[in-house]
Design an enzyme around this catalytic site. Structure first.
Site, PDB file in Angstrom:
ATOM      1  N   CYS A   5     -40.264 -47.662 -29.386  1.00 23.42           N
ATOM      2  CA  CYS A   5     -40.418 -46.761 -30.328  1.00 23.42           C
ATOM      3  C   CYS A   5     -42.096 -45.929 -30.328  1.00 23.42           C
ATOM      4  O   CYS A   5     -42.962 -46.747 -29.711  1.00 23.42           O
ATOM      5  CB  CYS A   5     -40.127 -47.164 -31.775  1.00 23.42           C
ATOM      6  N   ASN A 110     -42.925 -50.199 -34.231  1.00 26.05           N
ATOM      7  CA  ASN A 110     -42.784 -50.353 -32.637  1.00 26.05           C
ATOM      8  C   ASN A 110     -42.812 -51.653 -32.463  1.00 26.05           C
ATOM      9  O   ASN A 110     -43.737 -52.366 -32.610  1.00 26.05           O
ATOM     10  CB  ASN A 110     -43.537 -49.475 -32.186  1.00 26.05           C
ATOM     11  N   TYR A 250     -45.077 -48.412 -16.830  1.00 33.23           N
ATOM     12  CA  TYR A 250     -43.938 -47.421 -16.970  1.00 33.23           C
ATOM     13  C   TYR A 250     -44.040 -46.525 -18.159  1.00 33.23           C
ATOM     14  O   TYR A 250     -44.081 -45.467 -18.215  1.00 33.23           O
ATOM     15  CB  TYR A 250     -42.748 -48.101 -16.784  1.00 33.23           C
TER      16      TYR A 250
HETATM   17  P1  AMP Z   1     -33.135 -49.094 -12.459  1.00 31.91           P
HETATM   18  O1  AMP Z   1     -33.611 -49.910 -11.387  1.00 31.91           O
HETATM   19  O2  AMP Z   1     -31.913 -48.390 -11.761  1.00 31.91           O
HETATM   20  O3  AMP Z   1     -32.525 -49.860 -13.907  1.00 31.91           O
HETATM   21  O4  AMP Z   1     -33.983 -48.021 -12.822  1.00 31.91           O
HETATM   22  C1  AMP Z   1     -35.499 -48.364 -12.932  1.00 31.91           C
HETATM   23  C2  AMP Z   1     -36.287 -47.138 -13.143  1.00 31.91           C
HETATM   24  O5  AMP Z   1     -35.882 -46.719 -14.702  1.00 31.91           O
HETATM   25  C3  AMP Z   1     -37.561 -47.264 -13.108  1.00 31.91           C
HETATM   26  O6  AMP Z   1     -37.785 -46.612 -11.856  1.00 31.91           O
HETATM   27  C4  AMP Z   1     -38.425 -46.570 -14.144  1.00 31.91           C
HETATM   28  O7  AMP Z   1     -38.881 -45.417 -13.874  1.00 31.91           O
HETATM   29  C5  AMP Z   1     -37.174 -46.461 -15.231  1.00 31.91           C
HETATM   30  N1  AMP Z   1     -37.347 -47.486 -16.443  1.00 31.91           N
HETATM   31  C6  AMP Z   1     -37.844 -48.763 -16.101  1.00 31.91           C
HETATM   32  N2  AMP Z   1     -37.840 -49.543 -17.524  1.00 31.91           N
HETATM   33  C7  AMP Z   1     -37.064 -48.690 -18.309  1.00 31.91           C
HETATM   34  C8  AMP Z   1     -36.677 -48.819 -19.503  1.00 31.91           C
HETATM   35  N3  AMP Z   1     -37.061 -49.756 -20.252  1.00 31.91           N
HETATM   36  N4  AMP Z   1     -35.926 -47.677 -20.154  1.00 31.91           N
HETATM   37  C9  AMP Z   1     -35.928 -46.483 -19.472  1.00 31.91           C
HETATM   38  N5  AMP Z   1     -36.058 -46.339 -17.931  1.00 31.91           N
HETATM   39  C10 AMP Z   1     -36.782 -47.336 -17.398  1.00 31.91           C
END
Ligand code: AMP
Length: 471
Positions: A5, A110, A250
């Site tokens: 958040c 958060n 990230y």
């Molecule tokens: P996946 O391996 O398909 O689960 O997606 C990983 C990708 O999602 C990474 O390259 C990040 O850019 C993005 N990501 C990583 N952590 C998160 C998160 N907590 N919430 C949303 N997107 C994320």
């Protein structure tokens, strides 16, 4: 429930800026929109009553001019929320308000409390009634209870002593805006200065947006009171901190400064480190947009391999909605990301992404790049393998879903279809962040957490939370 958040607090001099808090909060929340897209909320005070509005959706979609105009006040707080684990309901959105003996407390949070069920049971046994299943309501109710017998500083201290987990809080009480950061400093929180007032925000980019100046981070264990003047109380101290490494990898914006480090610089260094740790011959280095961009630039600087975009992101599509037919699923991916064929065809491509969580995204992207004619695709990842869940505020995935929890690097390489796969080393990441390892939380990378989590391993040499150093 795990929330990632964003929080904001604004306090103006009542004589000089009586009505503008909500508008400032509105802009600051938009600057923090990446931290949560599910619901948005604002609470302000005009000195006598608290006015609140919150709803589902993006800040700019929910808050119309009319809604904002109804929120006239000189002090207030705001929140953007994202949660995927069952809690996507209006009653869980924030700020959260409870009444106490002198009025209303509004609170925005958060982080994630690890012991919130225990605390909730305790409060329910004392007759307190809950309207949500959010851990933030537990904090608000505890604070209301403590305020019966303590002043605000002692009430916050007593509440903090009971909370296990991560919390960066902004609280509106009377016409004061209070910022609190947990003693391990998991989640960011900083203070800024704007014309005629002060701001608290999850990230400094929100302060920049308000044309303000970053003053400093709220220290772990610190409580800051923005009232007629600013007060600071260091309520709890721990020997070490546990800043979330994933904020740097990230989550945070690259233009934010967190705990003294510009996130852009960290990500650039991550790219350089990847290039140094695993030299690879290739024609171009390309990011997976947007999260891989800064590290790909760093990689290109470090390796002297030209930076070129293999993929272009459509910024107006937020989620890959579920489409049953395989050919339409492909359309959904292409709707979000398309390739620049001439940068790819017949080339050896280094593809930089920040992390692999489930592996689904990487697999789809690599497939897309390969279909556009790439000769070889070498995936380079800006965080070490994520092998364990996050209990402290990043909504990641369960252990079952985490691909690296079950597969070796070679196994993941095969599954995502890359010619080669390399993850940055933990030492390399720690040195790119520039914070000593003992002051970072790396639980999702090591399976060893800085605080006790039932069923998980805890750093046995330093149960950080139990090492309170008195003020
Ligand atoms: P996946 O391996 O398909 O689960 O997606 C990983 C990708 O999602 C990474 O390259 C990040 O850019 C993005 N990501 C990583 N952590 C998160 C998160 N907590 N919430 C949303 N997107 C994320």
């Amino acid at each position: 429930m795990k929330d990632k958040c964003g929080v904001v607090g604004v306090r103006f001099d009542a004589e000089k800026n009586r009505d503008a808090a909500a508008l400032y909060i509105y802009y600051a929340l938009q600057a923090l929109q990446h931290r949560g897209q599910e619901s948005s909320g604002i609470s302000v005070t005009n000195g006598s009553s608290v006015l609140s509005d919150k709803g589902m959706g993006l800040v700019a979609d929910y808050f119309s001019r009319e809604r904002l105009q109804k929120l006239a006040g000189y002090a207030g707080i705001g929140h953007v929320r994202y949660s995927t684990t069952g809690g996507s309901r209006l009653e869980n959105s924030q700020p959260f308000s409870v009444t106490y003996k002198n009025g209303t407390i509004s609170i925005a949070h958060n982080g994630n409390l690890v012991n919130y069920r225990e605390l909730k049971k305790e409060l329910e046994a004392q007759g307190r009634i809950f309207t949500s299943d959010s851990d933030t309501e537990v904090i608000a109710q505890m604070l209301a209870r403590e305020l019966i017998r303590n002043d605000i500083v002692e009430a916050v201290r007593e509440t903090m002593k009971r909370l296990v987990g991560s919390y960066s809080l902004v609280i509106l009480i009377g016409d004061c805006v209070i910022g609190v950061r947990d003693p391990l400093g998991f989640k960011p929180l900083c203070i800024g200065h704007v014309d005629n007032g002060y701001v608290l925000a999850s990230e400094s980019a929100a302060i920049d947006t308000l044309n303000g100046e970053l003053v400093r981070d709220v220290a772990p264990g610190e409580m800051v009171i923005l009232g007629e003047k600013i007060e600071s109380h260091r309520l709890l101290r721990c020997k070490n901190h546990a800043h979330c490494m994933f904020e740097y990898v990230y989550f945070a914006r690259p233009d934010s400064i967190m705990d003294g480090r510009l996130v852009y610089k960290v990500r650039h260094k991550i790219g350089q480190t990847l290039a140094a740790e695993c030299p690879t011959k290739a024609d171009i280095v390309s990011p997976v947009p947007d999260s891989g961009i800064t590290s790909a630039i760093g990689y290109s600087t470090g390796s002297k391999i030209p930076y070129a975009e293999a993929l272009i992101k459509n910024r107006y599509v937020n989620r890959t909605f579920i489409m049953p037919a395989q050919e339409l699923r492909e359309t959904a991916v292409r709707l979000k990301l398309n390739t620049v064929r001439s940068n790819i065809e017949g080339k050896n491509v280094i593809l930089i992404d920040d992390s692999i969580v489930r592996g689904t995204t990487s697999r789809r992207i690599i497939d897309l790049v390969r279909r556009s004619g790439a000769k070889e695709i070498h995936a380079r990842i800006g965080s070490p393998p994520i092998i364990s869940p996050c209990y402290l505020g990043i909504d990641m995935a369960t252990r079952e879903e985490l691909i690296a929890a079950h597969k070796t690097v070679k196994g993941v390489e095969f599954l995502i279809g890359a010619n080669s796969l390399y993850y940055i080393s933990l030492d390399g990441l720690v040195s790119a962040i520039g914070i000593p390892r003992e002051d970072l939380c790396t639980g999702c990378l090591t399976g060893v957490y800085p605080i006790e989590i039932p069923g998980e391993k805890c750093e046995d040499k330093q149960l950080k939370l139990n090492q309170f150093v008195p003020e």
